[in-house]
Scaffold this motif. Structure first.
Motif, PDB file in Angstrom:
ATOM      1  N   GLY A 138     -13.648  38.855 -33.045  1.00 38.09           N
ATOM      2  CA  GLY A 138     -13.171  37.383 -33.843  1.00 38.09           C
ATOM      3  C   GLY A 138     -14.342  36.978 -34.583  1.00 38.09           C
ATOM      4  N   ALA A 139     -15.420  36.669 -33.690  1.00 40.19           N
ATOM      5  CA  ALA A 139     -16.635  36.015 -34.155  1.00 40.19           C
ATOM      6  C   ALA A 139     -17.050  36.724 -35.496  1.00 40.19           C
ATOM      7  CB  ALA A 139     -17.613  35.931 -33.163  1.00 40.19           C
ATOM      8  N   MET A 140     -17.142  38.079 -35.227  1.00 41.67           N
ATOM      9  CA  MET A 140     -17.744  38.903 -36.657  1.00 41.67           C
ATOM     10  C   MET A 140     -16.526  38.574 -37.919  1.00 41.67           C
ATOM     11  SD  MET A 140     -18.134  42.463 -34.489  1.00 41.67           S
ATOM     12  CE  MET A 140     -18.755  42.576 -32.755  1.00 41.67           C
ATOM     13  N   VAL A 141     -15.698  38.348 -37.676  1.00 39.62           N
ATOM     14  CA  VAL A 141     -14.649  38.450 -38.759  1.00 39.62           C
ATOM     15  C   VAL A 141     -14.848  37.022 -39.662  1.00 39.62           C
ATOM     16  CG1 VAL A 141     -12.434  38.088 -39.509  1.00 39.62           C
ATOM     17  CG2 VAL A 141     -12.915  39.955 -37.739  1.00 39.62           C
ATOM     18  N   ILE A 142     -15.143  35.952 -39.052  1.00 38.55           N
ATOM     19  CA  ILE A 142     -15.483  34.609 -39.515  1.00 38.55           C
ATOM     20  C   ILE A 142     -16.855  34.282 -40.035  1.00 38.55           C
ATOM     21  CG2 ILE A 142     -13.515  33.638 -38.363  1.00 38.55           C
ATOM     22  CD1 ILE A 142     -15.667  32.100 -37.031  1.00 38.55           C
ATOM     23  N   ALA A 143     -17.776  35.309 -39.519  1.00 38.38           N
ATOM     24  CA  ALA A 143     -19.091  34.840 -39.810  1.00 38.38           C
ATOM     25  C   ALA A 143     -19.508  35.323 -41.443  1.00 38.38           C
ATOM     26  CB  ALA A 143     -20.080  35.820 -38.978  1.00 38.38           C
ATOM     27  N   PRO A 144     -20.033  34.441 -42.015  1.00 40.42           N
ATOM     28  CA  PRO A 144     -20.439  34.844 -43.455  1.00 40.42           C
ATOM     29  C   PRO A 144     -21.815  35.156 -43.728  1.00 40.42           C
ATOM     30  CG  PRO A 144     -20.843  32.418 -43.136  1.00 40.42           C
ATOM     31  CD  PRO A 144     -20.596  32.930 -41.763  1.00 40.42           C
ATOM     32  N   ILE A 145     -22.537  35.774 -42.864  1.00 40.86           N
ATOM     33  CA  ILE A 145     -23.841  36.319 -43.111  1.00 40.86           C
ATOM     34  C   ILE A 145     -24.078  37.342 -44.002  1.00 40.86           C
ATOM     35  CG2 ILE A 145     -23.638  38.094 -41.220  1.00 40.86           C
ATOM     36  CD1 ILE A 145     -26.593  35.704 -41.966  1.00 40.86           C
ATOM     37  N   VAL A 146     -22.847  38.146 -44.553  1.00 43.21           N
ATOM     38  CA  VAL A 146     -23.173  39.236 -45.295  1.00 43.21           C
ATOM     39  C   VAL A 146     -23.605  38.349 -46.801  1.00 43.21           C
ATOM     40  CG1 VAL A 146     -20.611  39.102 -46.128  1.00 43.21           C
ATOM     41  CG2 VAL A 146     -22.175  41.213 -46.206  1.00 43.21           C
ATOM     42  N   GLY A 147     -23.043  37.343 -47.199  1.00 40.67           N
ATOM     43  CA  GLY A 147     -23.523  36.740 -48.409  1.00 40.67           C
ATOM     44  C   GLY A 147     -24.968  36.831 -48.355  1.00 40.67           C
ATOM     45  N   PRO A 148     -25.597  36.176 -47.814  1.00 38.81           N
ATOM     46  CA  PRO A 148     -27.099  35.790 -48.030  1.00 38.81           C
ATOM     47  C   PRO A 148     -27.797  37.179 -47.706  1.00 38.81           C
ATOM     48  CG  PRO A 148     -26.420  34.556 -46.235  1.00 38.81           C
ATOM     49  CD  PRO A 148     -25.033  35.157 -46.786  1.00 38.81           C
ATOM     50  N   ALA A 149     -27.249  38.042 -46.725  1.00 40.38           N
ATOM     51  CA  ALA A 149     -27.851  39.468 -46.748  1.00 40.38           C
ATOM     52  C   ALA A 149     -28.148  40.207 -48.083  1.00 40.38           C
ATOM     53  CB  ALA A 149     -27.350  39.991 -45.243  1.00 40.38           C
ATOM     54  N   LEU A 150     -26.988  40.118 -48.627  1.00 43.22           N
ATOM     55  CA  LEU A 150     -26.994  41.029 -49.676  1.00 43.22           C
ATOM     56  C   LEU A 150     -27.686  40.488 -50.972  1.00 43.22           C
ATOM     57  CD1 LEU A 150     -23.245  42.296 -49.668  1.00 43.22           C
ATOM     58  CD2 LEU A 150     -25.439  43.815 -49.385  1.00 43.22           C
ATOM     59  N   THR A 151     -27.659  38.986 -50.908  1.00 43.65           N
ATOM     60  CA  THR A 151     -28.262  38.269 -52.218  1.00 43.65           C
ATOM     61  C   THR A 151     -29.841  38.612 -52.249  1.00 43.65           C
ATOM     62  OG1 THR A 151     -27.888  36.338 -50.923  1.00 43.65           O
ATOM     63  CG2 THR A 151     -26.263  36.717 -52.822  1.00 43.65           C
ATOM     64  N   ALA A 152     -30.274  38.511 -50.743  1.00 43.04           N
ATOM     65  CA  ALA A 152     -31.809  39.021 -50.613  1.00 43.04           C
ATOM     66  C   ALA A 152     -31.917  40.250 -51.258  1.00 43.04           C
ATOM     67  CB  ALA A 152     -31.967  38.681 -49.342  1.00 43.04           C
ATOM     68  N   SER A 153     -31.186  41.181 -50.930  1.00 43.61           N
ATOM     69  CA  SER A 153     -31.540  42.544 -51.471  1.00 43.61           C
ATOM     70  C   SER A 153     -31.124  42.561 -52.944  1.00 43.61           C
ATOM     71  CB  SER A 153     -30.734  43.591 -50.942  1.00 43.61           C
ATOM     72  OG  SER A 153     -30.681  43.448 -49.349  1.00 43.61           O
ATOM     73  N   VAL A 154     -30.228  41.930 -53.533  1.00 40.54           N
ATOM     74  CA  VAL A 154     -30.475  42.025 -54.859  1.00 40.54           C
ATOM     75  C   VAL A 154     -31.279  41.129 -55.587  1.00 40.54           C
ATOM     76  CG1 VAL A 154     -28.703  41.127 -56.746  1.00 40.54           C
ATOM     77  CG2 VAL A 154     -27.620  42.090 -54.684  1.00 40.54           C
ATOM     78  N   GLY A 155     -31.856  40.090 -55.124  1.00 45.26           N
ATOM     79  CA  GLY A 155     -32.882  39.129 -55.728  1.00 45.26           C
ATOM     80  C   GLY A 155     -34.118  39.919 -55.721  1.00 45.26           C
ATOM     81  N   GLY A 156     -34.525  40.496 -54.608  1.00 49.32           N
ATOM     82  CA  GLY A 156     -35.674  41.452 -54.558  1.00 49.32           C
ATOM     83  C   GLY A 156     -35.783  42.634 -55.362  1.00 49.32           C
ATOM     84  N   VAL A 157     -34.514  43.290 -55.776  1.00 45.22           N
ATOM     85  CA  VAL A 157     -34.534  44.608 -56.573  1.00 45.22           C
ATOM     86  C   VAL A 157     -34.328  44.054 -57.915  1.00 45.22           C
ATOM     87  CG1 VAL A 157     -33.062  46.483 -57.162  1.00 45.22           C
ATOM     88  CG2 VAL A 157     -33.477  45.955 -54.910  1.00 45.22           C
ATOM     89  N   VAL A 158     -33.588  42.962 -58.460  1.00 45.16           N
ATOM     90  CA  VAL A 158     -33.567  42.934 -59.809  1.00 45.16           C
ATOM     91  C   VAL A 158     -34.568  41.805 -60.241  1.00 45.16           C
ATOM     92  CG1 VAL A 158     -31.187  43.125 -59.657  1.00 45.16           C
ATOM     93  CG2 VAL A 158     -31.980  40.823 -59.479  1.00 45.16           C
ATOM     94  N   GLY A 159     -35.681  41.309 -59.030  1.00 44.12           N
ATOM     95  CA  GLY A 159     -36.678  40.422 -59.636  1.00 44.12           C
ATOM     96  C   GLY A 159     -36.299  38.882 -59.701  1.00 44.12           C
ATOM     97  N   ASP A 160     -35.164  38.577 -58.929  1.00 41.82           N
ATOM     98  CA  ASP A 160     -34.777  37.110 -59.133  1.00 41.82           C
ATOM     99  C   ASP A 160     -35.601  36.309 -57.885  1.00 41.82           C
ATOM    100  OD1 ASP A 160     -33.427  34.708 -58.958  1.00 41.82           O
ATOM    101  OD2 ASP A 160     -31.649  35.742 -59.915  1.00 41.82           O
ATOM    102  N   ARG A 161     -36.411  35.696 -58.159  1.00 38.14           N
ATOM    103  CA  ARG A 161     -37.224  34.917 -57.246  1.00 38.14           C
ATOM    104  C   ARG A 161     -36.294  33.854 -56.463  1.00 38.14           C
ATOM    105  NH1 ARG A 161     -41.097  35.288 -61.362  1.00 38.14           N
ATOM    106  NH2 ARG A 161     -40.323  32.957 -62.019  1.00 38.14           N
ATOM    107  N   GLU A 162     -35.642  33.081 -57.191  1.00 34.35           N
ATOM    108  CA  GLU A 162     -34.706  32.140 -56.806  1.00 34.35           C
ATOM    109  C   GLU A 162     -33.903  32.473 -55.777  1.00 34.35           C
ATOM    110  OE1 GLU A 162     -35.276  32.314 -60.019  1.00 34.35           O
ATOM    111  OE2 GLU A 162     -36.901  30.730 -60.081  1.00 34.35           O
ATOM    112  N   MET A 163     -33.234  33.391 -56.400  1.00 33.06           N
ATOM    113  CA  MET A 163     -32.018  34.335 -55.614  1.00 33.06           C
ATOM    114  C   MET A 163     -32.679  34.884 -54.291  1.00 33.06           C
ATOM    115  SD  MET A 163     -29.246  37.411 -56.410  1.00 33.06           S
ATOM    116  CE  MET A 163     -28.319  36.275 -57.453  1.00 33.06           C
ATOM    117  N   LEU A 164     -33.704  35.465 -54.174  1.00 36.23           N
ATOM    118  CA  LEU A 164     -34.333  36.058 -52.960  1.00 36.23           C
ATOM    119  C   LEU A 164     -34.859  34.874 -52.140  1.00 36.23           C
ATOM    120  CD1 LEU A 164     -35.375  38.492 -51.300  1.00 36.23           C
ATOM    121  CD2 LEU A 164     -37.599  38.249 -52.849  1.00 36.23           C
ATOM    122  N   ALA A 165     -35.402  33.819 -52.331  1.00 35.74           N
ATOM    123  CA  ALA A 165     -35.919  32.766 -51.735  1.00 35.74           C
ATOM    124  C   ALA A 165     -34.794  32.231 -51.019  1.00 35.74           C
ATOM    125  CB  ALA A 165     -37.020  31.920 -52.455  1.00 35.74           C
ATOM    126  N   ALA A 166     -33.664  31.755 -51.918  1.00 39.04           N
ATOM    127  CA  ALA A 166     -32.686  31.063 -51.269  1.00 39.04           C
ATOM    128  C   ALA A 166     -31.869  31.783 -50.296  1.00 39.04           C
ATOM    129  CB  ALA A 166     -31.765  30.576 -52.410  1.00 39.04           C
TER     130      ALA A 166
END
Length: 427
Positions: A138-166
């Motif tokens: 139940g704790a896993m279902v409501i945890a929103p950690i996937v959002g920042p985990a993926l935006t970090a990967s996207v920011g690093g790959v596409v060169g978006d410094r602001e997205m990666l840092a945030a």
């Protein structure tokens, strides 16, 4: 289906229209813009056709000054079925524009993100202390950690410094909040006498399996990050994949908080190390998958001189963390393999004894040189008492194979088996 709207210069109108007609794309020209020198062209496309069509438009000279891609339920046009059939069997990842948009949509504002992380950590803490897998899920279902985990990967790959840092900042804040929240709740439970103050945390199975980095934990984190990144590039939902990301992080963060409240530095250090290496594995695996699918930065992650210095310092810090946790994890995995080999070799010499589980834990705060506590759970199906010298024999073999001191414990689970048709049985 996607609805695409592009703004085209009047001089390029004919060229762009020719590309759309060559690909059997039905379009409408909705009118001129305020200056009168451009027109707005819109057309529906199957999701897997967006990248191909936009790529052809770019090759034809379309300048990406105004492009809007929106999701639509359905489209009925003369060539809609033809396009659906043409691209039905193709896998075409989302365009970089869509990828960044989808990743950004998964990000919560800071307050709601931290609130959900805190609540998920409390639920996980209750689940771990009650040894209830259902509550932990139940704790896993409501945890929103996937959002920042993926935006970090996207920011690093596409060169978006602001997205990666945030994203990196948000992940760090979220896990710190989860650990702090778990610590506070566990302290209330302990000192309020809702649980035994001298409770052996390692004896709780859901905590015991998270007391040190293992190969299986590393595989789980890496696969979760890779699956999340791959799922992000498709048109499918991300909710179930997000649960897997949370499963690799939230219970471990809660276990760290519980260990802090119980003043157990060994388990706190082991679970914290597992948390860091899992987080790094998730982020790196996501970036590698996105890079492998062809996403590339449209600008350098390094900006001006001061920004470059800060970025390089952050990268050096990240590499240091990865290096230290990587060395510790590699050492722990190697030791885990040695332990399994020793236990298997010893148990093969005893009849009616088979291994059920083998768990090795840190004996102090050093992941590289400290002693190990090895707990072997074995089943015994023979008659009489189980072998009494098994723990000593395993410990002696392990001392011969490893330079790290080890303390071995063996716990037997007895089973009854039918021996013959006369009804006799062993226990």
């Amino acid at each position: 289906m996607r609805q695409v709207r592009i703004l085209v210069d009047e001089d390029d109108r004919e060229t762009i229209v020719d590309v759309l007609e060559d690909k059997d794309v039905d379009y409408v020209i909705s009118g001129e813009n305020a200056t009168g020198d451009s027109v707005l062209i819109e057309f529906p496309l199957p999701t897997d056709a967006v990248g191909d069509v936009l790529g052809s438009l770019d090759e034809a000279g379309y300048e990406d000054t105004y492009t809007v891609i929106s999701q639509v339920e359905s489209a009925r046009t003369p060539n809609a079925e033809t396009l659906m059939e043409r691209y039905a069997g193709d896998f075409d990842p989302l365009t970089t524009r869509e990828l960044r948009s989808k990743a950004s949509d998964m990000s919560n504002d800071t307050k709601s993100f931290l609130a959900l992380m805190l609540l998920s950590a409390w639920i996980a803490t209750a689940g771990l202390l009650s040894d209830s897998p259902a509550i932990v899920v139940g704790a896993m279902v409501i945890a929103p950690i996937v959002g920042p985990a993926l935006t970090a990967s996207v920011g690093g790959v596409v060169g978006d410094r602001e997205m990666l840092a945030a994203s990196i900042r948000l992940q760090a804040m979220g896990l710190v909040a989860a650990i702090a929240g778990a610590t506070a709740l566990a302290a209330v439970i302990r000192w309020g006498m809702f649980a035994q103050p001298d409770l052996a945390l390692g004896s709780i199975e859901l905590i015991g399996v998270r007391t040190a980095p293992t190969l299986l934990a590393l595989i789980a984190g890496t696969a979760a990050g890779a699956a999340a990144a791959f799922g992000l590039t498709t048109k499918g939902p991300m909710s179930l994949i997000g649960v897997m990301i949370a499963a690799a992080l939230i219970p471990t963060a809660a276990a760290t908080g519980i260990a802090i409240a119980w003043r157990d530095p060994v388990i706190a250090a082991g679970t914290a190390l597992l948390l860091v290496i899992t987080l790094v594995a998730i982020n790196l695996a996501g970036a590698v998958v996105l890079f492998g699918l062809g996403y590339r930065p449209d600008r350098s992650l390094l900006g001006g001189s001061w920004r470059s210095a800060k970025t390089l310092l952050a990268i050096a810090l990240l590499v240091s963390v990865i290096g230290l946790t990587g060395v510790a994890t590699a050492e722990q995995i190697s030791h885990e393999r040695t332990v399994n080999q020793v236990v298997h070799a010893e148990l093969t010499e005893h009849e009616n004894v088979t291994a059920v589980a083998v768990r090795n834990e840190y004996g102090d705060l050093s992941a590289l040189t400290g002693p190990e506590t090895v707990t072997v759970v074995a089943s015994y199906t023979g008659g009489g008492d189980p072998p009494s010298d098994l723990a000593a024999d395993i410990e002696e073999r392990l001392d011969e194979r490893s330079d790290r001191p080890a303390s071995v414990r063996v716990r037997f689970q007895e089973y009854q088996t039918a021996q013959d048709s006369n009804g006799s049985s062993g226990s």
